[in-house]
Each structure stands twice: as C-alpha cells, then as structure tokens.
Scaffold this motif. Structure first.
Motif, mmCIF file in Angstrom:
data_model
loop_
_atom_site.group_PDB
_atom_site.id
_atom_site.type_symbol
_atom_site.label_atom_id
_atom_site.label_comp_id
_atom_site.label_asym_id
_atom_site.label_seq_id
_atom_site.Cartn_x
_atom_site.Cartn_y
_atom_site.Cartn_z
ATOM 1 N N ASN A 148 10.256 -11.787 -37.850
ATOM 2 C CA ASN A 148 10.025 -12.648 -38.469
ATOM 3 C C ASN A 148 10.111 -12.042 -40.326
ATOM 4 O O ASN A 148 9.393 -12.616 -40.948
ATOM 5 C CB ASN A 148 8.609 -13.288 -38.605
ATOM 6 C CG ASN A 148 7.457 -12.311 -38.523
ATOM 7 O OD1 ASN A 148 7.809 -11.004 -38.580
ATOM 8 N ND2 ASN A 148 6.368 -12.485 -39.194
ATOM 9 N N LYS A 149 10.848 -11.024 -40.568
ATOM 10 C CA LYS A 149 10.938 -10.476 -41.576
ATOM 11 C C LYS A 149 12.454 -10.282 -42.066
ATOM 12 O O LYS A 149 13.322 -9.790 -41.198
ATOM 13 C CB LYS A 149 10.289 -9.367 -41.830
ATOM 14 C CG LYS A 149 8.765 -9.347 -41.718
ATOM 15 C CD LYS A 149 7.987 -8.070 -42.098
ATOM 16 C CE LYS A 149 6.465 -8.073 -41.883
ATOM 17 N NZ LYS A 149 5.657 -6.894 -41.971
ATOM 18 N N CYS A 150 12.678 -10.520 -43.145
ATOM 19 C CA CYS A 150 13.996 -10.197 -43.808
ATOM 20 C C CYS A 150 13.971 -8.784 -44.535
ATOM 21 O O CYS A 150 13.200 -8.654 -45.358
ATOM 22 C CB CYS A 150 14.768 -11.097 -44.942
ATOM 23 S SG CYS A 150 15.081 -12.963 -44.037
ATOM 24 N N TYR A 151 14.788 -8.070 -44.629
ATOM 25 C CA TYR A 151 14.842 -6.608 -44.873
ATOM 26 C C TYR A 151 15.931 -6.550 -46.117
ATOM 27 O O TYR A 151 17.100 -6.671 -45.774
ATOM 28 C CB TYR A 151 15.188 -5.380 -44.085
ATOM 29 C CG TYR A 151 13.708 -5.219 -43.320
ATOM 30 C CD1 TYR A 151 13.206 -3.856 -43.551
ATOM 31 C CD2 TYR A 151 13.441 -6.146 -42.204
ATOM 32 C CE1 TYR A 151 12.015 -3.768 -42.569
ATOM 33 C CE2 TYR A 151 12.094 -5.793 -41.487
ATOM 34 C CZ TYR A 151 11.412 -4.457 -41.619
ATOM 35 O OH TYR A 151 10.338 -4.343 -40.895
ATOM 36 N N THR A 176 10.570 -6.318 -48.120
ATOM 37 C CA THR A 176 10.451 -7.165 -46.847
ATOM 38 C C THR A 176 10.161 -8.602 -47.153
ATOM 39 O O THR A 176 9.116 -8.770 -48.114
ATOM 40 C CB THR A 176 9.638 -6.598 -45.682
ATOM 41 O OG1 THR A 176 8.283 -6.641 -46.350
ATOM 42 C CG2 THR A 176 10.200 -5.510 -45.347
ATOM 43 N N GLU A 178 8.418 -12.022 -45.467
ATOM 44 C CA GLU A 178 7.978 -12.367 -44.465
ATOM 45 C C GLU A 178 8.228 -13.978 -44.149
ATOM 46 O O GLU A 178 7.927 -14.766 -45.236
ATOM 47 C CB GLU A 178 6.609 -12.310 -44.128
ATOM 48 C CG GLU A 178 5.709 -12.951 -42.993
ATOM 49 C CD GLU A 178 4.132 -12.350 -42.771
ATOM 50 O OE1 GLU A 178 3.733 -12.951 -42.158
ATOM 51 O OE2 GLU A 178 3.962 -11.542 -43.695
ATOM 52 N N ARG A 180 7.813 -17.709 -42.543
ATOM 53 C CA ARG A 180 6.844 -18.654 -41.797
ATOM 54 C C ARG A 180 7.876 -19.397 -40.360
ATOM 55 O O ARG A 180 9.066 -19.641 -40.813
ATOM 56 C CB ARG A 180 6.534 -19.847 -42.487
ATOM 57 C CG ARG A 180 5.394 -19.313 -43.797
ATOM 58 C CD ARG A 180 4.887 -20.447 -44.221
ATOM 59 N NE ARG A 180 3.829 -19.954 -45.525
ATOM 60 C CZ ARG A 180 2.717 -19.545 -45.487
ATOM 61 N NH1 ARG A 180 2.117 -19.455 -44.380
ATOM 62 N NH2 ARG A 180 2.181 -19.142 -46.592
ATOM 63 N N ILE A 185 8.432 -19.687 -46.423
ATOM 64 C CA ILE A 185 8.208 -18.079 -46.362
ATOM 65 C C ILE A 185 6.625 -17.908 -46.800
ATOM 66 O O ILE A 185 6.212 -18.721 -47.486
ATOM 67 C CB ILE A 185 9.340 -17.359 -47.339
ATOM 68 C CG1 ILE A 185 9.492 -17.867 -48.496
ATOM 69 C CG2 ILE A 185 10.482 -17.289 -46.538
ATOM 70 C CD1 ILE A 185 8.539 -17.893 -49.612
ATOM 71 N N VAL A 186 6.366 -16.573 -46.664
ATOM 72 C CA VAL A 186 4.937 -15.830 -46.952
ATOM 73 C C VAL A 186 5.242 -15.368 -48.495
ATOM 74 O O VAL A 186 4.761 -15.703 -49.359
ATOM 75 C CB VAL A 186 4.552 -15.274 -46.170
ATOM 76 C CG1 VAL A 186 3.103 -14.559 -46.769
ATOM 77 C CG2 VAL A 186 4.030 -15.856 -44.835
ATOM 78 N N TRP A 188 7.060 -11.397 -50.692
ATOM 79 C CA TRP A 188 7.537 -10.122 -50.799
ATOM 80 C C TRP A 188 6.596 -9.146 -50.289
ATOM 81 O O TRP A 188 5.443 -9.388 -50.866
ATOM 82 C CB TRP A 188 8.399 -9.788 -52.082
ATOM 83 C CG TRP A 188 9.510 -10.817 -52.339
ATOM 84 C CD1 TRP A 188 9.728 -11.676 -53.160
ATOM 85 C CD2 TRP A 188 10.729 -10.557 -51.892
ATOM 86 N NE1 TRP A 188 10.845 -12.207 -53.370
ATOM 87 C CE2 TRP A 188 11.940 -11.565 -52.376
ATOM 88 C CE3 TRP A 188 11.296 -10.069 -50.678
ATOM 89 C CZ2 TRP A 188 12.893 -11.726 -52.068
ATOM 90 C CZ3 TRP A 188 12.623 -10.056 -50.279
ATOM 91 C CH2 TRP A 188 13.470 -11.170 -51.146
ATOM 92 N N ASP A 189 7.224 -8.037 -49.970
ATOM 93 C CA ASP A 189 6.267 -6.947 -49.695
ATOM 94 C C ASP A 189 7.025 -5.500 -49.929
ATOM 95 O O ASP A 189 8.435 -5.695 -49.632
ATOM 96 C CB ASP A 189 5.381 -6.806 -48.310
ATOM 97 C CG ASP A 189 4.652 -5.591 -48.103
ATOM 98 O OD1 ASP A 189 4.077 -5.540 -49.002
ATOM 99 O OD2 ASP A 189 4.347 -5.222 -46.890
#
Length: 268
Positions: A148-151, A176, A178, A180, A185-186, A188-189
């Motif tokens: 569930n994450k894009c890098y 990353t 995240e 939904r 989406i949630v 960036w991290d």
C-alpha cells in the motif's frame, strides 16, 4: 538478461525461449511517436500517457492486447497537463502519476490519480512528511508500488527559478507515499534507512522483487545518469520496519560486467 535456453532462477520446467515479434495490423487511433512516456498494464490493457514529441504530449492512449486495437478514452475530471519522464504506477484499476517535465526546464511535483474504471482524473494533495519537506519538482525519478505504499527515489531537479536557465541537481532522496484502499492517499513520509545511500541519479530503473518463501520485498535500482552514465546496482530491503540498503554488482554469467547506461528498462 536471460540467455537462450536458460531457466529463470527459482522456477522449474522447460527452458525459456523468448522471441520478439513486431505487432502489426492494429486498428484505432495510434499514438504519435514519442519518448519519455510511461505505460502500465491493467489486465489486457496497456495505458500510455505523456512523453515528448516536438513539445510535451498530453494524450492518453490505451492498447487492448486481446483485440489489437488502440482507443482514446473520454477522460474527465482534473485532467493533468502533458508530462514526460514522470512516475507512473498501477494499483488495481487506479493509476498514479507523479512529477515529470511539463515544459523544457520546468518540472512538477504534482500527484494525479486516474480511475480507469470510469477514466476520471483527480489531482491529489498528500500531506507533507512529519520529518521534512515534501518531494521537490523533478523528472527521471523512479516510482514503485509495494503493498500500500509507493517508493519515490531520486530524479533530477532544476534549482533555477528561470526554466530557460537550467541548474541541474541530481537527487538521491527516498520518500514513501501511503495509499488508501480503492482511492485517494494518506501522505508522504521520509523513511529511516541504514547503509550507504546510492549516489544521486536520474533516468535509472527500479523494480520490486518479493521472495515467495519469506514474502520479503526488495527495491532493486540499476544505472541512470549523474553527469555520466552509471552502471551500479543497489538493493533496498523493504521487508523490515527499519529499511536497510546494500550494494551489489552487475555480473554476467561469463564474469563480465554490464556497461554503464541510462534510460534502460528492467523487469521481473
């Protein structure tokens, strides 16, 4: 690259004999020639967007591999401008496009979602990371989906405020994004990583490999450009909560190494 008659590691059965075949006899509105575009697959469909051809292309074309037909879907919503060398991933029937070059010297850090079930675009506004700034505008980055994450890794930024006066800056940052389930989406991290970071680069390739036995995933990055062509290979272990990095080498079966390159493609 698999040699003729070889068996892919980790598989059993008859040797592979890959054969190229040029596709002819298609029907429908064919895309004009281009480079720097991206494509993803949804079941039997190949979705192609953007690229460059005497300017930046803003067209969306779809190729049906089952019927050998091209078509242009009637898109709606927040239709993005044309872009090239951007990130493009597919999660079920939704597609995510990030960044890229929207005109010469002008790069983007916009994020768009395309719901292919109804061909509707939506501009997303992800939350900034808690530990830093969001990704800067860039092109030539990699954008890879794992769970569930894009890098997002690397790319090329322009530090000049004047697009005509390009001041290139190669990147090796990692973010990353995240997602939904289903839509939206949630945010960036900026994940914590250990090990030696890969040198900054753009126009590299990144693929995701998941081991069947352990279910652990790795992001494998190869080559690219950083003032000169690169030929190094890096792996990012993302199967752990704390991310680690390791460097390896690209070695053929005969012991020789591959030539450095940019704008290559890799796949599992």
């Amino acid at each position: 690259m698999t040699s003729p008659g070889s068996v892919v590691p980790g598989t059993t059965g008859a040797p592979l004999h890959p054969r190229w075949k040029r596709v002819l006899g298609w029907s429908g509105p064919v895309p004009r020639p281009r480079h720097g575009h991206r494509a993803v697959a949804i079941k039997e469909l190949m979705v192609v967007f953007g690229g460059g051809n005497e300017g930046i292309v803003d067209e969306l074309h779809v190729y049906n591999t089952a019927t050998n037909q091209w078509f242009i879907p009637a898109v709606r919503g927040d239709i993005p401008p044309g872009c090239a060398a951007y990130g493009f991933v597919c999660d079920g029937t939704r597609l995510l496009a990030f960044g890229g070059m929207v005109e010469y010297g002008k790069y983007s850090n916009d994020l768009y979602e395309l719901q292919a079930s109804r061909w509707e675009w939506k501009k997303l506004k992800p939350k900034a990371p808690k530990s830093g700034a969001p990704p800067c505008p860039r092109l030539g980055h990699s954008f890879s989906l794992v769970g569930n994450k894009c890098y997002l890794f690397g790319g090329l930024a322009n530090d000049s405020e004047d697009p005509k006066n390009n001041i290139p800056r190669y990147l090796n940052d990692l973010y990353t994004l995240e997602l939904r389930p289903g839509s939206s989406i949630v945010g960036w991290d900026i994940p914590v990583t250990y090990g030696v970071l890969p040198p900054p680069r753009e126009s590299h390739t990144a693929v995701v490999y998941t081991e069947k036995a352990t279910k652990k995933s790795r992001l494998v990055i190869y080559g690219g450009m950083s003032g000169c062509r690169l030929g190094d290979l890096w792996t990012l272990d993302i199967g752990m909560k704390v991310i680690s990095l390791a460097v390896t080498h690209v070695i053929r079966q005969d012991g020789t190494t591959t030539a450095s390159r940019a704008y290559c493609c890799c796949f599992f």
